[in-house]
Design a protein around this motif. Sequence first.
Motif, PDB file in Angstrom:
ATOM      1  N   PHE A   1       0.836  -1.212   0.000  1.00 22.08           N
ATOM      2  CA  PHE A   1       0.000   0.000   0.000  1.00 22.08           C
ATOM      3  C   PHE A   1       0.867   1.257   0.000  1.00 22.08           C
ATOM      4  O   PHE A   1       0.544   2.235  -0.681  1.00 22.08           O
ATOM      5  CB  PHE A   1      -0.955  -0.010   1.198  1.00 22.08           C
ATOM      6  N   ILE A   2       1.959   1.231   0.759  1.00 26.74           N
ATOM      7  CA  ILE A   2       2.857   2.392   0.803  1.00 26.74           C
ATOM      8  C   ILE A   2       3.434   2.679  -0.586  1.00 26.74           C
ATOM      9  O   ILE A   2       3.618   3.837  -0.976  1.00 26.74           O
ATOM     10  CB  ILE A   2       3.990   2.152   1.833  1.00 26.74           C
TER      11      ILE A   2
ATOM     12  N   PRO B   1      -0.176  10.514  -0.496  1.00 22.42           N
ATOM     13  CA  PRO B   1      -0.560  11.449   0.578  1.00 22.42           C
ATOM     14  C   PRO B   1      -0.637  10.810   1.961  1.00 22.42           C
ATOM     15  O   PRO B   1      -0.713  11.514   2.964  1.00 22.42           O
ATOM     16  CB  PRO B   1      -1.956  11.944   0.140  1.00 22.42           C
ATOM     17  N   PHE B   2      -0.637   9.462   2.000  1.00 20.32           N
ATOM     18  CA  PHE B   2      -0.844   8.767   3.275  1.00 20.32           C
ATOM     19  C   PHE B   2       0.427   8.114   3.825  1.00 20.32           C
ATOM     20  O   PHE B   2       0.370   7.416   4.826  1.00 20.32           O
ATOM     21  CB  PHE B   2      -1.925   7.683   3.104  1.00 20.32           C
ATOM     22  N   ARG B   3       1.552   8.357   3.151  1.00 22.52           N
ATOM     23  CA  ARG B   3       2.795   7.686   3.566  1.00 22.52           C
ATOM     24  C   ARG B   3       3.424   8.282   4.819  1.00 22.52           C
ATOM     25  O   ARG B   3       4.128   7.599   5.554  1.00 22.52           O
ATOM     26  CB  ARG B   3       3.826   7.759   2.424  1.00 22.52           C
ATOM     27  N   SER B   4       3.222   9.559   5.053  1.00 20.60           N
ATOM     28  CA  SER B   4       3.831  10.223   6.213  1.00 20.60           C
ATOM     29  C   SER B   4       2.803  11.120   6.903  1.00 20.60           C
ATOM     30  O   SER B   4       1.744  11.403   6.324  1.00 20.60           O
ATOM     31  CB  SER B   4       5.049  11.045   5.769  1.00 20.60           C
ATOM     32  N   PRO B   5       3.094  11.574   8.136  1.00 16.83           N
ATOM     33  CA  PRO B   5       2.122  12.409   8.859  1.00 16.83           C
ATOM     34  C   PRO B   5       1.726  13.650   8.063  1.00 16.83           C
ATOM     35  O   PRO B   5       2.541  14.216   7.333  1.00 16.83           O
ATOM     36  CB  PRO B   5       2.884  12.796  10.140  1.00 16.83           C
ATOM     37  N   VAL B   6       0.484  14.064   8.208  1.00 10.80           N
ATOM     38  CA  VAL B   6      -0.002  15.269   7.524  1.00 10.80           C
ATOM     39  C   VAL B   6       0.716  16.486   8.111  1.00 10.80           C
ATOM     40  O   VAL B   6       0.625  16.750   9.309  1.00 10.80           O
ATOM     41  CB  VAL B   6      -1.541  15.429   7.698  1.00 10.80           C
ATOM     42  N   ASP B   7       1.447  17.210   7.252  1.00 11.03           N
ATOM     43  CA  ASP B   7       2.152  18.422   7.699  1.00 11.03           C
ATOM     44  C   ASP B   7       1.179  19.592   7.609  1.00 11.03           C
ATOM     45  O   ASP B   7       1.244  20.421   6.701  1.00 11.03           O
ATOM     46  CB  ASP B   7       3.380  18.658   6.813  1.00 11.03           C
TER      47      ASP B   7
ATOM     48  N   ILE C   1      -9.133  16.365  13.609  1.00 16.12           N
ATOM     49  CA  ILE C   1      -8.545  15.016  13.667  1.00 16.12           C
ATOM     50  C   ILE C   1      -7.852  14.829  15.016  1.00 16.12           C
ATOM     51  O   ILE C   1      -6.784  15.367  15.267  1.00 16.12           O
ATOM     52  CB  ILE C   1      -7.547  14.798  12.505  1.00 16.12           C
ATOM     53  N   LYS C   2      -8.483  14.040  15.864  1.00 15.14           N
ATOM     54  CA  LYS C   2      -7.971  13.844  17.233  1.00 15.14           C
ATOM     55  C   LYS C   2      -6.867  12.779  17.293  1.00 15.14           C
ATOM     56  O   LYS C   2      -6.086  12.754  18.223  1.00 15.14           O
ATOM     57  CB  LYS C   2      -9.116  13.407  18.165  1.00 15.14           C
ATOM     58  N   ARG C   3      -6.838  11.899  16.288  1.00 13.38           N
ATOM     59  CA  ARG C   3      -5.863  10.808  16.330  1.00 13.38           C
ATOM     60  C   ARG C   3      -5.185  10.666  14.967  1.00 13.38           C
ATOM     61  O   ARG C   3      -5.543   9.805  14.170  1.00 13.38           O
ATOM     62  CB  ARG C   3      -6.567   9.510  16.719  1.00 13.38           C
ATOM     63  N   PRO C   4      -4.201  11.538  14.678  1.00 15.85           N
ATOM     64  CA  PRO C   4      -3.512  11.469  13.381  1.00 15.85           C
ATOM     65  C   PRO C   4      -2.820  10.119  13.198  1.00 15.85           C
ATOM     66  O   PRO C   4      -2.322   9.533  14.162  1.00 15.85           O
ATOM     67  CB  PRO C   4      -2.464  12.599  13.475  1.00 15.85           C
ATOM     68  N   MET C   5      -2.810   9.635  11.962  1.00 13.10           N
ATOM     69  CA  MET C   5      -2.147   8.360  11.674  1.00 13.10           C
ATOM     70  C   MET C   5      -1.757   8.338  10.204  1.00 13.10           C
ATOM     71  O   MET C   5      -2.395   8.976   9.368  1.00 13.10           O
ATOM     72  CB  MET C   5      -3.090   7.201  11.997  1.00 13.10           C
ATOM     73  N   ASP C   6      -0.675   7.628   9.889  1.00 15.67           N
ATOM     74  CA  ASP C   6      -0.224   7.485   8.505  1.00 15.67           C
ATOM     75  C   ASP C   6       0.395   6.103   8.337  1.00 15.67           C
ATOM     76  O   ASP C   6       0.757   5.446   9.321  1.00 15.67           O
ATOM     77  CB  ASP C   6       0.786   8.581   8.151  1.00 15.67           C
ATOM     78  N   LEU C   7       0.520   5.670   7.094  1.00 15.32           N
ATOM     79  CA  LEU C   7       1.009   4.317   6.812  1.00 15.32           C
ATOM     80  C   LEU C   7       2.449   4.102   7.267  1.00 15.32           C
ATOM     81  O   LEU C   7       2.804   3.023   7.744  1.00 15.32           O
ATOM     82  CB  LEU C   7       0.885   4.024   5.314  1.00 15.32           C
TER      83      LEU C   7
ATOM     84  N   GLU D   1      -6.446  -1.598  12.614  1.00 15.96           N
ATOM     85  CA  GLU D   1      -7.308  -0.478  13.000  1.00 15.96           C
ATOM     86  C   GLU D   1      -6.597   0.860  12.765  1.00 15.96           C
ATOM     87  O   GLU D   1      -7.230   1.843  12.392  1.00 15.96           O
ATOM     88  CB  GLU D   1      -7.723  -0.601  14.472  1.00 15.96           C
ATOM     89  N   ASP D   2      -5.297   0.893  12.988  1.00 15.64           N
ATOM     90  CA  ASP D   2      -4.542   2.129  12.726  1.00 15.64           C
ATOM     91  C   ASP D   2      -4.509   2.441  11.230  1.00 15.64           C
ATOM     92  O   ASP D   2      -4.541   3.603  10.829  1.00 15.64           O
ATOM     93  CB  ASP D   2      -3.120   2.024  13.289  1.00 15.64           C
ATOM     94  N   VAL D   3      -4.427   1.386  10.407  1.00 16.49           N
ATOM     95  CA  VAL D   3      -4.469   1.616   8.951  1.00 16.49           C
ATOM     96  C   VAL D   3      -5.827   2.202   8.584  1.00 16.49           C
ATOM     97  O   VAL D   3      -5.911   3.172   7.826  1.00 16.49           O
ATOM     98  CB  VAL D   3      -4.221   0.302   8.166  1.00 16.49           C
ATOM     99  N   ARG D   4      -6.885   1.635   9.145  1.00 16.72           N
ATOM    100  CA  ARG D   4      -8.222   2.164   8.852  1.00 16.72           C
ATOM    101  C   ARG D   4      -8.372   3.599   9.358  1.00 16.72           C
ATOM    102  O   ARG D   4      -9.110   4.398   8.793  1.00 16.72           O
ATOM    103  CB  ARG D   4      -9.297   1.275   9.485  1.00 16.72           C
ATOM    104  N   GLN D   5      -7.651   3.908  10.445  1.00 10.62           N
ATOM    105  CA  GLN D   5      -7.692   5.268  10.991  1.00 10.62           C
ATOM    106  C   GLN D   5      -7.162   6.274   9.967  1.00 10.62           C
ATOM    107  O   GLN D   5      -7.636   7.411   9.880  1.00 10.62           O
ATOM    108  CB  GLN D   5      -6.831   5.337  12.271  1.00 10.62           C
ATOM    109  N   VAL D   6      -6.173   5.844   9.171  1.00 15.08           N
ATOM    110  CA  VAL D   6      -5.606   6.709   8.124  1.00 15.08           C
ATOM    111  C   VAL D   6      -6.705   7.124   7.149  1.00 15.08           C
ATOM    112  O   VAL D   6      -6.875   8.306   6.833  1.00 15.08           O
ATOM    113  CB  VAL D   6      -4.473   5.976   7.358  1.00 15.08           C
ATOM    114  N   TRP D   7      -7.475   6.131   6.669  1.00  7.02           N
ATOM    115  CA  TRP D   7      -8.540   6.427   5.702  1.00  7.02           C
ATOM    116  C   TRP D   7      -9.669   7.217   6.361  1.00  7.02           C
ATOM    117  O   TRP D   7     -10.207   8.163   5.769  1.00  7.02           O
ATOM    118  CB  TRP D   7      -9.123   5.140   5.107  1.00  7.02           C
ATOM    119  N   THR D   8     -10.027   6.821   7.590  1.00  5.67           N
ATOM    120  CA  THR D   8     -11.118   7.500   8.300  1.00  5.67           C
ATOM    121  C   THR D   8     -10.791   8.970   8.532  1.00  5.67           C
ATOM    122  O   THR D   8     -11.653   9.838   8.360  1.00  5.67           O
ATOM    123  CB  THR D   8     -11.392   6.806   9.661  1.00  5.67           C
ATOM    124  N   ASN D   9      -9.544   9.251   8.934  1.00  7.35           N
ATOM    125  CA  ASN D   9      -9.139  10.640   9.159  1.00  7.35           C
ATOM    126  C   ASN D   9      -9.317  11.470   7.898  1.00  7.35           C
ATOM    127  O   ASN D   9      -9.816  12.601   7.934  1.00  7.35           O
ATOM    128  CB  ASN D   9      -7.672  10.711   9.601  1.00  7.35           C
ATOM    129  N   CYS D  10      -8.895  10.909   6.778  1.00  7.89           N
ATOM    130  CA  CYS D  10      -8.984  11.616   5.507  1.00  7.89           C
ATOM    131  C   CYS D  10     -10.450  11.890   5.139  1.00  7.89           C
ATOM    132  O   CYS D  10     -10.808  12.993   4.716  1.00  7.89           O
ATOM    133  CB  CYS D  10      -8.302  10.806   4.400  1.00  7.89           C
TER     134      CYS D  10
END
Length: 212
Positions: free
Chosen positions: A20-21, A28-34, A47-53, A73-82
């Motif tokens: 996926f990476i 856009p999901f490889r690193s934390p959102v700057d 976004i209370k719980r930032p996450m990236d791949l 669940e953390d991977v799903r958090q990436v998509w959910t945050n977006c």
Amino acid sequence: MAAAPTEAQWQGLTKLLQTFIQRVDAEPFRSPVDWKALGLYDYPQIIKRPMDLGTVKKKVAARKYITIQEAAEDVRQVWTNCMTYNADGSDFYMLAKSLNKKWDEKYMKYLSDYQVEGASGMVSGGGGSEKISLDEKRAFAKSLFKLSKEDLGKIIVEVDSKCPQALTKNVGEDECELNIDKVPPALFGELQAYVATCSTSSTNQPPKKKKK
């Protein structure tokens, strides 16, 4: 209790993450959102719980997760945050929704190939005999009224991505109705857990204070 994941299972998950990476559309999901550099100053409030791949991959490599499901669940958090931050129907929203679906498909195959046990959630398809009691439904419906608009929005996004048939959208109005009877037990459990964390954080913090 399920047995601890084997080394082979962790390695298999790392490979899955890497596929996926390496996807061009996952850039856009490889690193934390700057968010500062991008000028998205409301990002920490929404976004209370930032996450990236990349972060998930590092945590898997360092064995920071106890179970495979935690990492998933953390991977799903990436998509959910977006999908939570970006408007429904926007390019980023649709991209995250598409990747979320692809992830669930690949993850289901991974669970089967590596014989991962005790992985709850919609992908496992387990818990067929589980029933949601009427009391649980009532308690859950009541708890929704106590949530902030942002938290309620996250629940709608989660249901829309995993069980869209449980939502009835009013086209003329910016509203939608959640039919709990159509939510599968595994997803209902996830939503209950999320609402519980929202309740805990709201009671532990002053109302105006935003969590980073």
